[in-house]
Design a protein around this motif. Sequence first.
Motif, PDB file in Angstrom:
ATOM      1  N   LYS A 234      38.155  47.772  85.163  1.00 49.43           N
ATOM      2  CA  LYS A 234      37.846  46.990  86.203  1.00 49.43           C
ATOM      3  C   LYS A 234      37.825  47.548  87.446  1.00 49.43           C
ATOM      4  N   VAL A 235      38.921  48.378  87.794  1.00 48.20           N
ATOM      5  CA  VAL A 235      39.030  49.111  88.963  1.00 48.20           C
ATOM      6  C   VAL A 235      37.766  50.066  89.109  1.00 48.20           C
ATOM      7  N   ILE A 236      37.229  50.767  88.326  1.00 48.28           N
ATOM      8  CA  ILE A 236      36.147  51.591  88.332  1.00 48.28           C
ATOM      9  C   ILE A 236      34.973  50.751  88.623  1.00 48.28           C
ATOM     10  N   ASP A 237      34.733  49.552  88.074  1.00 43.16           N
ATOM     11  CA  ASP A 237      33.674  48.626  88.270  1.00 43.16           C
ATOM     12  C   ASP A 237      33.542  48.403  89.691  1.00 43.16           C
ATOM     13  N   ARG A 238      34.792  47.863  90.324  1.00 45.92           N
ATOM     14  CA  ARG A 238      34.922  47.464  91.537  1.00 45.92           C
ATOM     15  C   ARG A 238      34.810  48.779  92.384  1.00 45.92           C
ATOM     16  N   SER A 239      35.023  49.838  92.188  1.00 48.01           N
ATOM     17  CA  SER A 239      34.785  51.240  92.876  1.00 48.01           C
ATOM     18  C   SER A 239      33.189  51.440  92.854  1.00 48.01           C
ATOM     19  N   ILE A 240      32.500  51.270  91.910  1.00 46.54           N
ATOM     20  CA  ILE A 240      31.205  51.406  91.740  1.00 46.54           C
ATOM     21  C   ILE A 240      30.618  50.399  92.787  1.00 46.54           C
ATOM     22  N   GLU A 241      31.031  49.067  92.565  1.00 45.67           N
ATOM     23  CA  GLU A 241      30.297  48.047  93.490  1.00 45.67           C
ATOM     24  C   GLU A 241      30.750  48.334  95.155  1.00 45.67           C
ATOM     25  N   VAL A 242      31.826  48.968  95.370  1.00 47.84           N
ATOM     26  CA  VAL A 242      32.174  49.381  96.596  1.00 47.84           C
ATOM     27  C   VAL A 242      31.242  50.525  97.243  1.00 47.84           C
ATOM     28  N   ASN A 243      30.980  51.534  96.293  1.00 45.62           N
ATOM     29  CA  ASN A 243      30.118  52.632  96.618  1.00 45.62           C
ATOM     30  C   ASN A 243      28.679  52.066  96.830  1.00 45.62           C
ATOM     31  N   ASN A 244      28.317  50.963  96.264  1.00 42.57           N
ATOM     32  CA  ASN A 244      26.979  50.380  96.419  1.00 42.57           C
ATOM     33  C   ASN A 244      27.013  50.093  97.882  1.00 42.57           C
ATOM     34  N   LEU A 245      27.825  49.278  98.130  1.00 44.73           N
ATOM     35  CA  LEU A 245      27.866  48.713  99.365  1.00 44.73           C
ATOM     36  C   LEU A 245      28.183  49.705 100.649  1.00 44.73           C
ATOM     37  N   GLU A 246      28.833  50.705 100.400  1.00 48.52           N
ATOM     38  CA  GLU A 246      28.871  51.807 101.166  1.00 48.52           C
ATOM     39  C   GLU A 246      27.582  52.384 101.488  1.00 48.52           C
ATOM     40  N   ARG A 247      26.671  52.640 100.410  1.00 48.65           N
ATOM     41  CA  ARG A 247      25.507  53.232 100.314  1.00 48.65           C
ATOM     42  C   ARG A 247      24.524  52.344 101.204  1.00 48.65           C
ATOM     43  N   LYS A 248      24.705  50.957 101.014  1.00 47.19           N
ATOM     44  CA  LYS A 248      23.919  50.013 101.825  1.00 47.19           C
ATOM     45  C   LYS A 248      24.166  50.000 103.466  1.00 47.19           C
ATOM     46  N   ALA A 249      25.587  50.508 103.511  1.00 47.62           N
ATOM     47  CA  ALA A 249      25.842  50.582 104.972  1.00 47.62           C
ATOM     48  C   ALA A 249      25.498  51.681 105.554  1.00 47.62           C
ATOM     49  N   GLU A 250      25.243  52.949 104.825  1.00 46.86           N
ATOM     50  CA  GLU A 250      24.789  54.143 105.542  1.00 46.86           C
ATOM     51  C   GLU A 250      23.461  54.161 105.590  1.00 46.86           C
ATOM     52  N   LEU A 251      22.647  53.368 104.581  1.00 51.94           N
ATOM     53  CA  LEU A 251      21.080  53.157 104.923  1.00 51.94           C
ATOM     54  C   LEU A 251      20.982  52.260 106.096  1.00 51.94           C
ATOM     55  N   ALA A 252      21.515  51.340 106.215  1.00 47.88           N
ATOM     56  CA  ALA A 252      21.799  50.239 107.305  1.00 47.88           C
ATOM     57  C   ALA A 252      21.783  51.162 108.822  1.00 47.88           C
ATOM     58  N   SER A 299      25.014  61.137  98.039  1.00 48.21           N
ATOM     59  CA  SER A 299      26.243  61.364  97.298  1.00 48.21           C
ATOM     60  C   SER A 299      26.774  60.241  96.636  1.00 48.21           C
ATOM     61  N   LEU A 300      26.816  59.148  97.140  1.00 45.78           N
ATOM     62  CA  LEU A 300      27.277  57.811  96.397  1.00 45.78           C
ATOM     63  C   LEU A 300      26.839  57.525  95.251  1.00 45.78           C
ATOM     64  N   VAL A 301      25.381  58.033  95.145  1.00 46.43           N
ATOM     65  CA  VAL A 301      24.660  57.756  93.933  1.00 46.43           C
ATOM     66  C   VAL A 301      25.359  58.378  92.667  1.00 46.43           C
ATOM     67  N   TRP A 302      25.607  59.721  93.100  1.00 49.70           N
ATOM     68  CA  TRP A 302      26.373  60.693  92.069  1.00 49.70           C
ATOM     69  C   TRP A 302      27.705  60.472  91.941  1.00 49.70           C
ATOM     70  N   GLN A 303      28.453  59.625  92.981  1.00 51.94           N
ATOM     71  CA  GLN A 303      29.724  59.488  92.690  1.00 51.94           C
ATOM     72  C   GLN A 303      29.868  58.235  91.460  1.00 51.94           C
ATOM     73  N   ASN A 304      28.831  57.334  91.603  1.00 51.31           N
ATOM     74  CA  ASN A 304      28.920  56.241  90.639  1.00 51.31           C
ATOM     75  C   ASN A 304      28.521  56.852  89.305  1.00 51.31           C
ATOM     76  N   GLU A 305      27.571  57.728  89.238  1.00 50.66           N
ATOM     77  CA  GLU A 305      27.474  58.279  87.945  1.00 50.66           C
ATOM     78  C   GLU A 305      28.564  58.964  87.408  1.00 50.66           C
ATOM     79  N   ALA A 306      29.250  59.735  88.217  1.00 57.26           N
ATOM     80  CA  ALA A 306      30.606  60.352  87.611  1.00 57.26           C
ATOM     81  C   ALA A 306      31.632  59.159  87.330  1.00 57.26           C
ATOM     82  N   LEU A 307      31.859  58.135  88.171  1.00 54.87           N
ATOM     83  CA  LEU A 307      32.579  56.918  87.603  1.00 54.87           C
ATOM     84  C   LEU A 307      32.225  56.419  86.314  1.00 54.87           C
ATOM     85  N   LYS A 308      30.916  56.149  86.092  1.00 50.85           N
ATOM     86  CA  LYS A 308      30.370  55.738  84.816  1.00 50.85           C
ATOM     87  C   LYS A 308      30.768  56.508  83.550  1.00 50.85           C
ATOM     88  N   ASN A 309      30.800  57.850  83.808  1.00 52.50           N
ATOM     89  CA  ASN A 309      31.246  58.906  82.964  1.00 52.50           C
ATOM     90  C   ASN A 309      32.697  58.728  82.619  1.00 52.50           C
TER      91      ASN A 309
END
Length: 403
Positions: A234-252, A299-309
């Motif tokens: 669940k921590v990894i799930d939350r970390s993936i969600e946080v990374n997605n939000l950080e990516r959204k913030a970077e693109l914003a 980089s956040l996209v690839w971080q999430n890929e690493a977290l899923k693995n």
Amino acid sequence: MQVAFSQKVLTMQEIQTSIEQNHPTLKMLDAEARSMNEAAKGAYNWDAPQLGAGFYQTPYDPGRWKYMNGQPGMGAFMISAQQMFPNKKRQQAEFEFMNAQSTVELQKKDIAINELLFTARKNYYDWIVLEKKLKVLDENDRLLKFMMQSAEIRYKNGLGKISAYYKAKAALANVENMQLMLRNEIVQKRIAINTVMNRNADEPFLVDTNYTWLGFNKAMFDSAALMKQRSDIKVIDRSIEVNNLERKAELAKLKPEFGIQYNHMTGWARQPLMFTVMGMVKIPLTKWSSKMNKAKAESLVWQNEALKNQQQMIINEASGMASSSYTELELKKKQMLLYEQQIIPALRRNFQTMQLGYEHNTEELFELFDAWEALNMTQMDYFDQLQKALQMQAELMKIMEIK
């Protein structure tokens, strides 16, 4: 014995409640989560206004500042103010990202609680077995003293050999030595449990020697069940969600931001008052100014890929460990059932038969001692199997995060 009876018996549930309420690790994680929530409030911050004052288009020659020959003086004193207006979507994206970080810390609490409970539970289970061993040793102490007294009386009356007496005496000393060792182990278990409860290490208490076998089955160890149960997943799930939000913030941050600049000029020697008002815009979409944000987002996209693995690796490892522990636990239960239903009852009847024969002078002390020794060793082997089985149960409860 009066001191022992006056001590409070703590159940595992009470120990769990104490850990959840008092352990500093959990309070630390709460404080860190609160810190992140407080920091998130700053996401709606505006840039500070910029103010300036000074000479504007003023000649170096002060003589030109004056009114001369019908011409006003040259130069002015300028006051300037500038304010940038933040992009609301960028602020919202940054707030959601910063606020979500605290959920990861709060989820980590469950991991910490699970580790602390495992430490408490395995020491608690060990203590239960130690108490059961001590109870048997107390009975052995009584039986060996009976053998020694009987041997002394028989030897004095010429009815027995003194060598068996010394064998029983040595066994009694071994029993007393084991009692000392087990009581010392109990003290260590008490210290360990008090420590995870964040209490004084020497605070006295007793354990409930009753225990329950949980109903595990292999269906509990599949990937879907582990995904729902384990906090680290669940921590990894939350970390993936946080990374997605950080990516959204970077693109914003690539969105334009607007501002305004106002300048007021007070001219020298009959020059009229003047002003300028200019609108401004930041354009971060240009190639040279957007590299860092785009690189971070990628980089956040690839971080999430690493977290899923990593998630899949944890599930595979946990499933394997759970299946192994479950198989060993079931084996221990079957072995203990043989001890309880066949081996120990048979040896106890053998000892009782020998004891009865010894009391009627039809058996020798050597035979009685051998019967006692076989029973005692078997009982201790049984308790060793019980301890290992309870440890396997504690391990499974840790893997499945059963509280």
